[in-house]
Structure formats: structure tokens, C-alpha cells
Write a protein that holds these residues in place. Structure first.
Motif, PDB file in Angstrom:
ATOM      1  N   PRO A  77      23.534  73.362  61.904  1.00  0.00           N
ATOM      2  CA  PRO A  77      22.981  72.653  63.069  1.00  0.00           C
ATOM      3  C   PRO A  77      23.222  71.153  63.007  1.00  0.00           C
ATOM      4  O   PRO A  77      23.449  70.515  64.041  1.00  0.00           O
ATOM      5  CB  PRO A  77      21.484  72.991  62.985  1.00  0.00           C
ATOM      6  CG  PRO A  77      21.416  74.279  62.224  1.00  0.00           C
ATOM      7  CD  PRO A  77      22.540  74.214  61.240  1.00  0.00           C
ATOM      8  N   GLU A  78      23.184  70.593  61.813  1.00  0.00           N
ATOM      9  CA  GLU A  78      23.427  69.147  61.679  1.00  0.00           C
ATOM     10  C   GLU A  78      24.851  68.790  62.069  1.00  0.00           C
ATOM     11  O   GLU A  78      25.090  67.752  62.722  1.00  0.00           O
ATOM     12  CB  GLU A  78      23.157  68.700  60.244  1.00  0.00           C
ATOM     13  CG  GLU A  78      21.713  68.823  59.787  1.00  0.00           C
ATOM     14  CD  GLU A  78      21.316  70.257  59.443  1.00  0.00           C
ATOM     15  OE1 GLU A  78      20.104  70.512  59.334  1.00  0.00           O
ATOM     16  OE2 GLU A  78      22.226  71.108  59.293  1.00  0.00           O
ATOM     17  N   LEU A  79      25.813  69.630  61.703  1.00  0.00           N
ATOM     18  CA  LEU A  79      27.199  69.357  62.078  1.00  0.00           C
ATOM     19  C   LEU A  79      27.386  69.482  63.587  1.00  0.00           C
ATOM     20  O   LEU A  79      28.103  68.676  64.192  1.00  0.00           O
ATOM     21  CB  LEU A  79      28.142  70.323  61.358  1.00  0.00           C
ATOM     22  CG  LEU A  79      29.618  70.203  61.749  1.00  0.00           C
ATOM     23  CD1 LEU A  79      30.142  68.807  61.437  1.00  0.00           C
ATOM     24  CD2 LEU A  79      30.466  71.256  61.043  1.00  0.00           C
ATOM     25  N   ILE A  80      26.754  70.465  64.192  1.00  0.00           N
ATOM     26  CA  ILE A  80      26.855  70.614  65.645  1.00  0.00           C
ATOM     27  C   ILE A  80      26.348  69.354  66.340  1.00  0.00           C
ATOM     28  O   ILE A  80      26.977  68.846  67.280  1.00  0.00           O
ATOM     29  CB  ILE A  80      26.071  71.863  66.108  1.00  0.00           C
ATOM     30  CG1 ILE A  80      26.784  73.137  65.639  1.00  0.00           C
ATOM     31  CG2 ILE A  80      25.902  71.875  67.626  1.00  0.00           C
ATOM     32  CD1 ILE A  80      26.052  74.416  65.982  1.00  0.00           C
ATOM     33  N   GLN A  81      25.253  68.821  65.865  1.00  0.00           N
ATOM     34  CA  GLN A  81      24.720  67.582  66.445  1.00  0.00           C
ATOM     35  C   GLN A  81      25.676  66.410  66.222  1.00  0.00           C
ATOM     36  O   GLN A  81      25.895  65.591  67.125  1.00  0.00           O
ATOM     37  CB  GLN A  81      23.349  67.270  65.839  1.00  0.00           C
ATOM     38  CG  GLN A  81      22.262  68.267  66.208  1.00  0.00           C
ATOM     39  CD  GLN A  81      20.932  67.930  65.560  1.00  0.00           C
ATOM     40  OE1 GLN A  81      20.778  66.874  64.917  1.00  0.00           O
ATOM     41  NE2 GLN A  81      19.952  68.822  65.698  1.00  0.00           N
ATOM     42  N   THR A  82      26.240  66.330  65.041  1.00  0.00           N
ATOM     43  CA  THR A  82      27.163  65.239  64.729  1.00  0.00           C
ATOM     44  C   THR A  82      28.418  65.301  65.591  1.00  0.00           C
ATOM     45  O   THR A  82      28.869  64.281  66.140  1.00  0.00           O
ATOM     46  CB  THR A  82      27.546  65.290  63.238  1.00  0.00           C
ATOM     47  OG1 THR A  82      26.370  65.139  62.437  1.00  0.00           O
ATOM     48  CG2 THR A  82      28.533  64.189  62.888  1.00  0.00           C
ATOM     49  N   LEU A  83      29.005  66.483  65.714  1.00  0.00           N
ATOM     50  CA  LEU A  83      30.204  66.637  66.540  1.00  0.00           C
ATOM     51  C   LEU A  83      29.921  66.277  67.989  1.00  0.00           C
ATOM     52  O   LEU A  83      30.714  65.598  68.647  1.00  0.00           O
ATOM     53  CB  LEU A  83      30.724  68.074  66.449  1.00  0.00           C
ATOM     54  CG  LEU A  83      31.433  68.466  65.152  1.00  0.00           C
ATOM     55  CD1 LEU A  83      31.757  69.960  65.164  1.00  0.00           C
ATOM     56  CD2 LEU A  83      32.701  67.659  64.959  1.00  0.00           C
TER      57      LEU A  83
END
Length: 296
Positions: free
Chosen positions: A238-244
Motif C-alpha cells: 500500500p505504501e508503494l501504491i501511494q508513492t507511485l
């Protein structure tokens, strides 16, 4: 020491080329969700595109023009592809997709003839004009719906061809239309319809969809949808999805390019999941080296 050829073969066995098929098998994906060749059923559709599609379906019996516009990378072509599939499922509907919008007038007529099953002689412009209109009239009478023409990259269509198309589908002193045309293009397209030569067509566009830049929340929704449709909703943290979503310039194409590069890198490293550490490794700027002061 083995000869050079053997060394090269040994390296190839240790580090096989990661093909898309191997990548999908590694992560249990039905397809690569970040490449353009997605199944039409798996396309993410913005809410405003749903509203536009409903509007388009009500216009099929009337004919005329509709338009999709937006900046590059906002999903215009994919939206048009989704609409094309949706229309093709309706009974008695004929959908033609123009593949060479930059054609001169003779080739423009030739492609229209092939799309709608009319043998045309481009040198006989009047004969081609009347043959196409006769075909469309017969279709309208037999199905009570208009044939549909879809033109992607419509900003490349010449003013001469756009004017000819307007005259082709207009009948009964412009009180009726024999064709329903959806034009799809970038920001140059609406600007062209403000010029004197194309203002008559621009004033006839009854439905418009502008693909605006997506918010980070919409991009997160898109990523979650894409991963779920591809068969691996937990592929990204989920953190990567937010970052992207936060670092893709509000652009769907930029987001997909970044995610595709990350997926390929993760497959090469045999990582079980994509996370922020991989993003930082791939896309963090390299630290600049301090300059040495010259000796005095």
C-alpha cells in the motif's frame, strides 16, 4: 578456463532473459497490467467516461458528432477502445475504426469505403460521396440506428477531410445525420474547431469528454483495480501504491511506465513483492559528488 563461447552460454544459463511470459509466471499474473495491450474487459474507466458512454448510446439513433480530448497520457485512446467494445455489443450496430487519420482526401474516402463495405473509386469523388450516403441511409432505415465511425488521433485529420466528413453525413438541409462520429485527440483538436474553416463542425459536437489529469486518489484506485484484474492484488505494498500515485505527475501513462520498470526490475532480482525500497533504489537521484577545491 572455458573458451569464450562457453563462458557466454554459462552466463546466459545463470541469468536467463526475463520475457514477459516468464515475468507473468513468476508473479502469477494473467497479463502484465502496466503494458498497453490490456484486455478490453480489464480497462479502468473514470466515472466521467461512464457518463459520456451513456450519452453516446442515446445519440446512436440520432447521429452527429462527439469528442474526447485531453493531454497525452490521460487515457483517451483506452477510453475510446472501451467505448468501441461497448458499442459493438449492441444489436444492429456497425462500428468502423479509422486507422490512418492523417490520410489525404482520396485515401480518406478509400478507408471509409473499406470500413463500411462500399467499393469506392476515389477519383470519382461524387460517385464515392453518393455510394457512402446510400449505404448509410439503408443502414439507418433497416436498423433505426446510425453507423458509427471512431477516429483516434483526430488532431491529425486534415481540415479538408473533416469538412468532407461533415458534409457526407449531413442530409435534409442539416436536419438529420447519417453517421455518428466520435473524434478523439489531444488539446489541439478543440483549438482547431475554433478556426473559421472548422467552426461549422465544432458547433455540431453534441457530447464532449475532457480527460483531465487524475488526482493521486484516482491513480491509487487505478493501481488497485489494475492489480486485482491482473490476478495479484498484493503485488505492491500500500505504501508503494501511494508513492507511485503521488509521483506520477497526475498522468496515467507516466504511472504505467514507472510501474512496468519496477516490475521488470523486481523480476530480475526475484523479489516476491514490489515495495518502496525498490522505488527508491531505481528512481532516487544519485548524490552529487562534492567539488574539489583547486590547489592555490
Amino acid at each position: 578456463m572455458p573458451p569464450p563461447d562457453c563462458r557466454r552460454l554459462t552466463c546466459q544459463r545463470r541469468n536467463p532473459i526475463m520475457t514477459d511470459k516468464n515475468l507473468r509466471a513468476l508473479y502469477g499474473l494473467k497479463y502484465n497490467p502496466f503494458l498497453p495491450n490490456l484486455p478490453t474487459d480489464a480497462l479502468w474507466v473514470a466515472p466521467e467516461a461512464e457518463t459520456f458512454a451513456h450519452r453516446v448510446q442515446t445519440m446512436i439513433s440520432q447521429g452527429g458528432f462527439a469528442m474526447i480530448t485531453g493531454d497525452p497520457g490521460q487515457g483517451k485512446s483506452k477510453t475510446l477502445q472501451w467505448i468501441a467494445q461497448r458499442l459493438s455489443k449492441m444489436p444492429d450496430i456497425t462500428v468502423g475504426v479509422m486507422e490512418r487519420p492523417q490520410s489525404h482526401l482520396a485515401d480518406f474516402y478509400r478507408e471509409l469505403g473499406e470500413l463500411f463495405g462500399v467499393g469506392l473509386t476515389p477519383l470519382n469523388r461524387y460517385g464515392s460521396f453518393t455510394a457512402l450516403r446510400a449505404k448509410w441511409k439503408a443502414h439507418c432505415l433497416s436498423t433505426l440506428a446510425r453507423p458509427i465511425l471512431l477516429i483516434d488521433e483526430a488532431q491529425e485529420v486534415s481540415s479538408v477531410c473533416l469538412t468532407e466528413l461533415r458534409l457526407l453525413q449531413s442530409v435534409c438541409f442539416d436536419s438529420d445525420s447519417l453517421l455518428f462520429t466520435i473524434l478523439c485527440g489531444d488539446g489541439r483538436l478543440p483549438d482547431r474547431f475554433r478556426t473559421p474553416e472548422l467552426l461549422p463542425l465544432g458547433s455540431r459536437i453534441r457530447a464532449r469528454l475532457h480527460m483531465a489529469p487524475l488526482s493521486p486518489e484516482q491513480l491509487q484506485e487505478y493501481l488497485s483495480f489494475a492489480l486485482e484484474q491482473a490476478g495479484h492484488p498484493q503485488l505492491m505494498t500500500p505504501e508503494l501504491i501511494q508513492t507511485l500515485a503521488a509521483h506520477s505527475l497526475n498522468n496515467l501513462r507516466v504511472l504505467n511506465h514507472t510501474a512496468a520498470e519496477m516490475l521488470a526490475a523486481a523480476a530480475e532480482r526475484n523479489l516476491p513483492r514490489l515495495d518502496e525500497s525498490l522505488y527508491l533504489e531505481l528512481f532516487s537521484p544519485a548524490p552529487s559528488k562534492p567539488r574539489r577545491n583547486k590547489a592555490s
